[in-house]
Design a protein around this motif. Structure first.
Motif, PDB file in Angstrom:
ATOM      1  N   GLY A 108      40.791 -22.407   5.267  1.00  0.00           N
ATOM      2  CA  GLY A 108      40.556 -21.111   4.633  1.00  0.00           C
ATOM      3  C   GLY A 108      40.589 -21.220   3.115  1.00  0.00           C
ATOM      4  O   GLY A 108      39.778 -20.604   2.414  1.00  0.00           O
ATOM      5  N   ARG A 117      39.021 -12.853   6.172  1.00  0.00           N
ATOM      6  CA  ARG A 117      38.681 -13.621   4.959  1.00  0.00           C
ATOM      7  C   ARG A 117      37.206 -13.451   4.609  1.00  0.00           C
ATOM      8  O   ARG A 117      36.861 -13.149   3.464  1.00  0.00           O
ATOM      9  CB  ARG A 117      38.991 -15.100   5.199  1.00  0.00           C
ATOM     10  CG  ARG A 117      38.582 -16.001   4.031  1.00  0.00           C
ATOM     11  CD  ARG A 117      38.413 -17.437   4.510  1.00  0.00           C
ATOM     12  NE  ARG A 117      37.353 -17.507   5.518  1.00  0.00           N
ATOM     13  CZ  ARG A 117      37.311 -18.391   6.524  1.00  0.00           C
ATOM     14  NH1 ARG A 117      38.273 -19.272   6.670  1.00  0.00           N
ATOM     15  NH2 ARG A 117      36.306 -18.363   7.387  1.00  0.00           N
ATOM     16  N   THR A 134      43.754 -16.405   6.303  1.00  0.00           N
ATOM     17  CA  THR A 134      43.020 -17.135   7.339  1.00  0.00           C
ATOM     18  C   THR A 134      43.977 -17.685   8.397  1.00  0.00           C
ATOM     19  O   THR A 134      43.695 -17.655   9.593  1.00  0.00           O
ATOM     20  CB  THR A 134      42.225 -18.304   6.718  1.00  0.00           C
ATOM     21  OG1 THR A 134      41.468 -17.822   5.616  1.00  0.00           O
ATOM     22  CG2 THR A 134      41.307 -18.947   7.735  1.00  0.00           C
ATOM     23  N   GLY A 162      39.987 -15.593  10.051  1.00  0.00           N
ATOM     24  CA  GLY A 162      38.748 -16.005   9.396  1.00  0.00           C
ATOM     25  C   GLY A 162      37.798 -14.843   9.178  1.00  0.00           C
ATOM     26  O   GLY A 162      37.073 -14.798   8.170  1.00  0.00           O
TER      27      GLY A 162
END
Lengths: 209, 209, 209
Positions: A104, A47, A125, A44
């Motif tokens: 994600g 991302r 993600t 995450g």
């Protein structure tokens, strides 16, 4: 709301998988916590940085950090007395992968409408945390090496999720089906040992850089 | 002003430690410079990117780069003729860790008030450069592996720094005491060989991914 | 326009070099694609993140991704039937390095005027993808290790490019000459085996952290 609860569970599952990997390499307690943090937040975070979506999710909502810490320490305590339940962990990890990939993808859709970018970011993600874990443990990432269906399951599930939306299904339903596809493919790969073909090239010394 | 001078010294110390690590792996001159750069700037760079605090510190003030280059080349020249002074380097490295951790915590406080985020970012500032150095040298980072008190010293010192501010001490004093705690813990760990417990798990082939 | 075409070729060349490196480590098909993606986009991505220049180039223009995918899959198919043309690949890689370094320097000049930052960012653009490739493959990056002139060629070429602009040459001409210097130095290093000196330090156990 349900999604948020699932996300907390996903983070905890990935923290446990990171802590177990650290234990196999005989790291100290702090190393276990660091690897758990990186495994659970790496995907995450990458991302959010790539999409310039600040604050990064765990900086915006620091509740993730004590959950990861708790999950890592519980893992260490549990493993002192019991054999870690590898089979149930693989199932939990498949659910975490399914959840993170689709969440994600949803997060990415809010800022970028290109289908290929959504697929790439959803896959990042779901998988980049495990890649970072393996890099820190000085291994070639499992993801790249073993030929089992892992990132591939994420790619297929996110594509299904996008197609379903494209033909008119409402987002929550498309997301649920996408997650089922990711988790189903991954579990099928574990049960029947499905693999991608290996690309093997003999080493040629004249090719040295 | 004093802080800025200390920071330049911290950067130079970390550059030297990077150059020595590179020498142990027989890298070439450019590799030595790259590893010195990554060791000295990695922690602060990761902090600035995670906090979306641009320009990154060494882009805003490029004076760090020639200092690192100079420190790396001096190290190579010195090591040609003398034995590197490992003991004094460990002490210098402990001071660098103390300085970077507390300065990183202060920088973070300017943009984020969550105590857990300040501790995480200060620790990243102090330690991520060394982790990146080890990753580039294809080692499991020393930080995670050896069980000596390193990141732990940073975490404890930053927590002390925050507690002292919370009970009303002025920031400069809290920062100084925080740095003394970090350096003191780290030096104590070196002198008496203090270690964190190791988490060791036997490898279970059925757990393969 | 010419530049854009050259850039697409550069991306494809780096994707092929990534795919071949993945094949030497016996990765699966997905691993090959991931390594090709990282090799081809890593340098530019790191540059864009460090400079806070969003969207990152391949998010802004996703056409790079199918080109990389195509180049990686063609490489796998080709290598099934023929011996990979290592010599021509080295030449192509030298051209890719030349192109990416100078284009990276130009991109940086638009947002930062410090010469040292332009040189660092141009070099990162040209070389960081290969470094990330080697980190993911759990190798010490070739760039740091082998002593051949690689990043050094980028540094020299970018410096020439900046000097020529400084003495008044128009940017396109300076860029072309800069690229010729990078590619020429790199090819000369391959042909005559030019190397940088190695910095070798014996391992001292008392220096352990």
């Amino acid at each position: 709301m349900v999604l948020y609860g699932l996300e907390l569970i996903g983070v905890a599952v990935f923290a446990v998988s990171g802590a177990l990997a650290a234990g196999r390499k005989q790291l100290d307690l702090l190393g276990v916590v660091v690897i758990a943090l990186v495994t659970a937040t790496g995907g995450g975070t990458l991302r959010d940085i790539l999409l310039d979506s600040h604050p990064v999710f765990w900086i915006e909502n620091p509740v993730y950090l004590p959950i990861i810490l708790g999950a890592a320490l519980l893992t260490v305590g549990y493993a002192k007395f019991f054999k870690p339940p590898h089979r149930s962990l693989l199932i939990a990890d498949a659910l975490g992968l399914a959840l993170f990939s689709i969440v994600g993808a949803q997060t990415t859709q809010q800022v970028n409408s290109s289908a290929i970018i959504v697929v790439v970011m959803g896959t990042i993600t779901g998988t980049a945390g495990g890649v970072l874990r393996d890099v820190l443990l000085a291994d070639i990432p499992v993801l790249l090496r073993r030929g089992r269906i892992y990132a591939t399951a994420a790619i297929v599930g996110i594509s299904v999720y996008l197609c379903l939306q494209w033909i008119g299904l409402m987002q929550p339903w498309a997301a649920m089906i996408g997650m089922i596809v990711v988790a189903g493919l991954r579990l099928a790969a574990i049960i029947w040992g499905l693999m991608l073909p290996i690309f093997s090239l003999s080493d040629d010394p004249s090719s040295s850089n």
